[in-house]
Write a protein that holds these residues in place. Structure first.
Motif, PDB file in Angstrom:
ATOM      1  N   UNK A 139       0.831  -1.036  -0.042  1.00  0.00           N
ATOM      2  CA  UNK A 139       0.061  -0.041  -0.020  1.00  0.00           C
ATOM      3  C   UNK A 139       0.896   1.198  -0.152  1.00  0.00           C
ATOM      4  N   UNK A 140       1.977   0.930   0.718  1.00  0.00           N
ATOM      5  CA  UNK A 140       2.924   2.519   0.875  1.00  0.00           C
ATOM      6  C   UNK A 140       3.346   2.709  -0.712  1.00  0.00           C
ATOM      7  N   UNK A 141       4.062   1.518  -1.148  1.00  0.00           N
ATOM      8  CA  UNK A 141       4.497   1.510  -2.538  1.00  0.00           C
ATOM      9  C   UNK A 141       3.299   2.276  -3.601  1.00  0.00           C
ATOM     10  N   UNK A 142       2.228   1.715  -3.568  1.00  0.00           N
ATOM     11  CA  UNK A 142       1.040   1.991  -4.162  1.00  0.00           C
ATOM     12  C   UNK A 142       0.892   3.667  -4.323  1.00  0.00           C
ATOM     13  N   UNK A 143       1.115   4.260  -2.900  1.00  0.00           N
ATOM     14  CA  UNK A 143       1.016   5.371  -2.644  1.00  0.00           C
ATOM     15  C   UNK A 143       2.161   6.589  -3.298  1.00  0.00           C
ATOM     16  N   UNK A 144       3.003   5.792  -4.123  1.00  0.00           N
ATOM     17  CA  UNK A 144       3.878   6.554  -4.563  1.00  0.00           C
ATOM     18  C   UNK A 144       5.553   6.301  -4.010  1.00  0.00           C
ATOM     19  N   UNK A 145       5.640   5.928  -2.814  1.00  0.00           N
ATOM     20  CA  UNK A 145       6.858   5.660  -2.129  1.00  0.00           C
ATOM     21  C   UNK A 145       7.861   4.661  -2.848  1.00  0.00           C
ATOM     22  N   UNK A 146       8.991   4.948  -2.661  1.00  0.00           N
ATOM     23  CA  UNK A 146      10.007   4.079  -3.050  1.00  0.00           C
ATOM     24  C   UNK A 146      10.912   3.616  -1.904  1.00  0.00           C
ATOM     25  N   UNK A 147      11.871   2.609  -2.233  1.00  0.00           N
ATOM     26  CA  UNK A 147      12.915   2.168  -1.140  1.00  0.00           C
ATOM     27  C   UNK A 147      12.131   1.948   0.315  1.00  0.00           C
ATOM     28  N   UNK A 148      10.924   1.159   0.113  1.00  0.00           N
ATOM     29  CA  UNK A 148      10.033   0.888   1.167  1.00  0.00           C
ATOM     30  C   UNK A 148      10.918  -0.426   2.110  1.00  0.00           C
ATOM     31  N   UNK A 149      10.450  -0.126   3.216  1.00  0.00           N
ATOM     32  CA  UNK A 149      11.365  -1.005   4.091  1.00  0.00           C
ATOM     33  C   UNK A 149      10.235  -1.537   5.353  1.00  0.00           C
ATOM     34  N   UNK A 150      10.275  -2.654   5.781  1.00  0.00           N
ATOM     35  CA  UNK A 150       9.548  -3.160   6.988  1.00  0.00           C
ATOM     36  C   UNK A 150      10.621  -3.469   8.270  1.00  0.00           C
ATOM     37  N   UNK A 151      10.445  -3.253   9.298  1.00  0.00           N
ATOM     38  CA  UNK A 151      11.194  -3.689  10.269  1.00  0.00           C
ATOM     39  C   UNK A 151      10.246  -4.282  11.666  1.00  0.00           C
ATOM     40  N   UNK A 152      10.193  -5.608  11.566  1.00  0.00           N
ATOM     41  CA  UNK A 152       9.313  -6.336  12.684  1.00  0.00           C
ATOM     42  C   UNK A 152       9.988  -6.122  13.840  1.00  0.00           C
ATOM     43  N   UNK A 153       9.116  -5.773  15.041  1.00  0.00           N
ATOM     44  CA  UNK A 153       9.730  -5.915  16.414  1.00  0.00           C
ATOM     45  C   UNK A 153       8.696  -6.765  17.195  1.00  0.00           C
ATOM     46  N   UNK A 154       9.520  -7.642  17.945  1.00  0.00           N
ATOM     47  CA  UNK A 154       9.146  -8.834  18.682  1.00  0.00           C
ATOM     48  C   UNK A 154       8.153  -9.582  17.899  1.00  0.00           C
ATOM     49  N   UNK A 155       8.738 -10.028  16.716  1.00  0.00           N
ATOM     50  CA  UNK A 155       8.214 -11.001  15.949  1.00  0.00           C
ATOM     51  C   UNK A 155       7.001 -10.357  15.195  1.00  0.00           C
ATOM     52  N   UNK A 156       6.907  -9.358  15.010  1.00  0.00           N
ATOM     53  CA  UNK A 156       5.892  -8.629  14.272  1.00  0.00           C
ATOM     54  C   UNK A 156       4.653  -8.083  15.245  1.00  0.00           C
ATOM     55  N   UNK A 157       4.795  -7.986  16.456  1.00  0.00           N
ATOM     56  CA  UNK A 157       4.111  -7.488  17.445  1.00  0.00           C
ATOM     57  C   UNK A 157       3.706  -5.977  16.995  1.00  0.00           C
ATOM     58  N   UNK A 158       4.673  -5.357  16.732  1.00  0.00           N
ATOM     59  CA  UNK A 158       4.785  -4.183  16.149  1.00  0.00           C
ATOM     60  C   UNK A 158       5.646  -4.032  14.968  1.00  0.00           C
ATOM     61  N   UNK A 159       5.556  -2.967  14.008  1.00  0.00           N
ATOM     62  CA  UNK A 159       6.629  -2.879  12.833  1.00  0.00           C
ATOM     63  C   UNK A 159       6.768  -1.412  12.526  1.00  0.00           C
ATOM     64  N   UNK A 160       8.130  -1.098  11.973  1.00  0.00           N
ATOM     65  CA  UNK A 160       8.218   0.205  11.403  1.00  0.00           C
ATOM     66  C   UNK A 160       8.251   0.065  10.096  1.00  0.00           C
ATOM     67  N   UNK A 161       7.300   0.822   9.374  1.00  0.00           N
ATOM     68  CA  UNK A 161       7.443   0.797   8.024  1.00  0.00           C
ATOM     69  C   UNK A 161       7.923   2.046   7.570  1.00  0.00           C
ATOM     70  N   UNK A 162       8.515   1.785   6.400  1.00  0.00           N
ATOM     71  CA  UNK A 162       9.191   3.417   6.009  1.00  0.00           C
ATOM     72  C   UNK A 162       9.320   3.523   4.278  1.00  0.00           C
ATOM     73  N   UNK A 163       9.254   4.693   3.749  1.00  0.00           N
ATOM     74  CA  UNK A 163       9.651   4.651   2.274  1.00  0.00           C
ATOM     75  C   UNK A 163       9.985   6.367   2.152  1.00  0.00           C
ATOM     76  N   UNK A 164      10.360   6.504   0.945  1.00  0.00           N
ATOM     77  CA  UNK A 164      11.122   7.754   0.513  1.00  0.00           C
ATOM     78  C   UNK A 164      10.410   8.141  -0.779  1.00  0.00           C
ATOM     79  N   UNK A 165       9.921   9.679  -0.490  1.00  0.00           N
ATOM     80  CA  UNK A 165       9.665  10.152  -1.913  1.00  0.00           C
ATOM     81  C   UNK A 165      10.826  10.646  -2.787  1.00  0.00           C
ATOM     82  N   UNK A 166      10.798  10.083  -4.005  1.00  0.00           N
ATOM     83  CA  UNK A 166      11.992  10.448  -4.778  1.00  0.00           C
ATOM     84  C   UNK A 166      11.543  10.625  -6.177  1.00  0.00           C
TER      85      UNK A 166
END
Length: 243
Positions: free
Chosen positions: A216-243
């Protein structure tokens, strides 16, 4: 039915979800931070520290902290010199944040009542956009992501901290029991509100998986997306860049 969206385990009209979510956060605003400690055993503080470390706020940067409510993320970024706009659709949450900032003697923060799906800011205004534990409560997540992309400068970064789907065997079942059975009871005991916390847990279960949300983040136009699971995915940090 095609026009309906999820409110916990119930499907409702979009405007009804917006109204109900607003009521939930108005109900829990005063006890929100206390409940975060009670539900996570204080772990949410470590998750937020880690999140801000990934954002790497710089002195003088303009950062929009969406669904920033009571200020937990904004305070951390402001202490690093960033110029933070704390935005939230719920004025009750913002009022709690302003009061907390005054008690801490923090100045330089801007507080604004905003709908994540229809921001009032101009294009390419911010260096970074952050949203912590708020995206799952947005009525149309895809619209909010497109708005995040719109208001970011080229080279700007998007960071989202959100509950996700735990993948650790055994731990997942234990967490499901804790969240569904015990969290609403903690909400009743601490905040006097069982139903609001039942919704918050149900909203986690209805939220897209880590790969689905990254798409979904990529579909919104972001590039270089990344997911960082914490505690096995209990929470996660998603990131992306506008390029």
């Amino acid at each position: 039915m095609n026009d309906q969206v999820s409110f916990g385990y119930t499907d409702v009209a979009p405007e009804e979800k917006t109204r109900r979510v607003g009521a939930v956060f108005s109900n829990v605003a005063a006890k929100y931070d206390i409940m975060n400690d009670a539900m996570s055993g204080g772990l949410h503080r470590l998750w937020k520290d880690r999140f801000v470390k990934r954002v790497k706020p710089q002195p003088g940067e303009a950062i929009l902290d969406m669904a920033g409510g009571t200020g937990d993320i904004a305070f951390r970024m402001a202490e690093r010199g960033a110029e933070v706009v704390v935005a939230d659709i719920n004025q009750d949450m913002l009022d709690v944040g302003v009061e907390r900032a005054m008690k801490r003697g923090l100045t330089g923060l801007t507080w604004s009542c905003q709908n994540a799906e229809d921001l009032t800011y101009i294009d390419k205004q911010f260096d970074a956009y952050t949203i912590a534990f708020g995206i799952r409560n947005v009525t149309h997540i895809d619209k909010a992501l497109r708005e995040a992309h719109r208001v970011l400068k080229y080279g700007g970064r998007f960071y989202c901290l959100e509950f996700s789907t735990m993948t650790w065997p055994g731990a997942k079942e234990a967490y499901d029991f804790y969240s569904h059975r015990l969290v609403p009871q903690i909400g009743k005991a601490v905040a006097g509100d069982e139903e609001s916390y039942r919704y918050l847990i149900e909203s986690i279960r209805r939220f897209p998986s880590m790969p689905e949300f990254e798409q979904m983040i990529r579909d919104a136009g972001f590039a270089r997306t990344k997911v960082e699971p914490i505690m096995g995915g209990l929470v996660a940090i998603h990131s992306g860049w506008k390029v």
